[in-house]
Scaffold this active site. Sequence first.
Site, PDB file in Angstrom:
ATOM      1  N   ASP A   9      54.366  22.756  55.268  1.00  0.00           N
ATOM      2  CA  ASP A   9      53.547  23.403  54.261  1.00  0.00           C
ATOM      3  C   ASP A   9      54.063  22.855  52.913  1.00  0.00           C
ATOM      4  OD1 ASP A   9      51.885  25.547  53.113  1.00  0.00           O
ATOM      5  OD2 ASP A   9      53.799  26.420  52.532  1.00  0.00           O
ATOM      6  N   ASP A  11      53.336  24.224  49.131  1.00  0.00           N
ATOM      7  CA  ASP A  11      53.764  25.239  48.156  1.00  0.00           C
ATOM      8  C   ASP A  11      54.683  26.256  48.807  1.00  0.00           C
ATOM      9  OD1 ASP A  11      52.323  24.160  46.106  1.00  0.00           O
ATOM     10  OD2 ASP A  11      50.577  25.430  46.427  1.00  0.00           O
TER      11      ASP A  11
HETATM   12  P1  B16 Z   1      44.401  25.203  45.605  1.00  0.00           P
HETATM   13  P2  B16 Z   1      50.195  25.919  50.669  1.00  0.00           P
HETATM   14  C1  B16 Z   1      48.472  27.132  49.014  1.00  0.00           C
HETATM   15  O1  B16 Z   1      49.322  26.053  49.322  1.00  0.00           O
HETATM   16  C2  B16 Z   1      49.145  28.059  47.994  1.00  0.00           C
HETATM   17  O2  B16 Z   1      50.291  28.653  48.558  1.00  0.00           O
HETATM   18  C3  B16 Z   1      48.175  29.135  47.579  1.00  0.00           C
HETATM   19  O3  B16 Z   1      48.769  29.986  46.618  1.00  0.00           O
HETATM   20  C4  B16 Z   1      46.894  28.488  47.025  1.00  0.00           C
HETATM   21  O4  B16 Z   1      45.929  29.493  46.683  1.00  0.00           O
HETATM   22  C5  B16 Z   1      46.316  27.549  48.074  1.00  0.00           C
HETATM   23  O5  B16 Z   1      47.278  26.577  48.432  1.00  0.00           O
HETATM   24  C6  B16 Z   1      45.065  26.833  47.570  1.00  0.00           C
HETATM   25  O6  B16 Z   1      45.431  25.997  46.512  1.00  0.00           O
HETATM   26  O7  B16 Z   1      43.731  26.174  44.678  1.00  0.00           O
HETATM   27  O8  B16 Z   1      45.283  24.201  44.873  1.00  0.00           O
HETATM   28  O9  B16 Z   1      43.413  24.518  46.527  1.00  0.00           O
HETATM   29  O10 B16 Z   1      51.249  26.986  50.612  1.00  0.00           O
HETATM   30  O11 B16 Z   1      49.264  26.064  51.856  1.00  0.00           O
HETATM   31  O12 B16 Z   1      50.768  24.524  50.535  1.00  0.00           O
HETATM   32 MG    MG Z   2      53.150  27.926  51.354  1.00  0.00          MG
END
Ligand code: B16
Ligand code: MG
Length: 212
Positions: A9, A11
């Site tokens: 993953d 974030d």
């Molecule tokens: P975006 P991950 C996620 O990343 C984030 O944890 C989450 O907070 C966010 O809303 C989601 O990606 C979508 O992100 O707006 O940039 O498309 O933890 O799955 O790497």
């Molecule tokens: Mg994450």
Amino acid sequence: MKYKAVIFDLDGVICFTDKYHYLAWKKMADGMGIYFDETINNRLRGVSRMESLEIILERCDKELTQEEKQVLAEEKNKTYVELLGQMTEKDLSSEVKETLDSLRKSGLKLAIGSSSKNAKFILERLGLKDYFDAVSDGTNISKSKPDPEVFIKAAEFLHMAPADCLVVEDAKAGVEAAKAGGFDSAGLGEAAESEAVTHAMNSFSDLIGIAL
Ligand code: B16
Ligand code: MG
């Protein structure tokens, strides 16, 4: 070796963009007069952009159309992408980089499995643009975690079976997604406490003992 590949993953595992998500959602929420704080922001971890918006709109009295929601999500993303521009290679910790390098040297394939549509831009900011063998992200999925689609796609891109891949996650929904897809998982933070997790971790470098 216990696994042939590791799917990370992004974030909350490789990097920490919570503060940028928070600032961008806060700006949007303030503009709409909707209450938003860090506790609500914590509920957005690993959740897709539109689902995150729905969580924030729980505090909004007005019923919004799909078009209005789309505009708000785009507005938030514009602010978020601007903030991501502040990220540099210095935002990649030496623990993460050294661990990734060790896993890779031992012959494991490495991939990303992220819900974010900005994953490739974030990887570029961190100096990891061409580092991973495959990137599965918010741009190639239609169902978000806890659905396993993002990890199944990552395994497909690697030409590997789920049973040969370890998923590394920080969100409970991510660990549940891994389990639903037939993957073992290694969890950090709240994910380490999930009943669905295979290996609980205290820190990223624990992966050396888990994956090799
Ligand atoms: P975006 P991950 C996620 O990343 C984030 O944890 C989450 O907070 C966010 O809303 C989601 O990606 C979508 O992100 O707006 O940039 O498309 O933890 O799955 O790497
Ligand atoms: Mg994450």
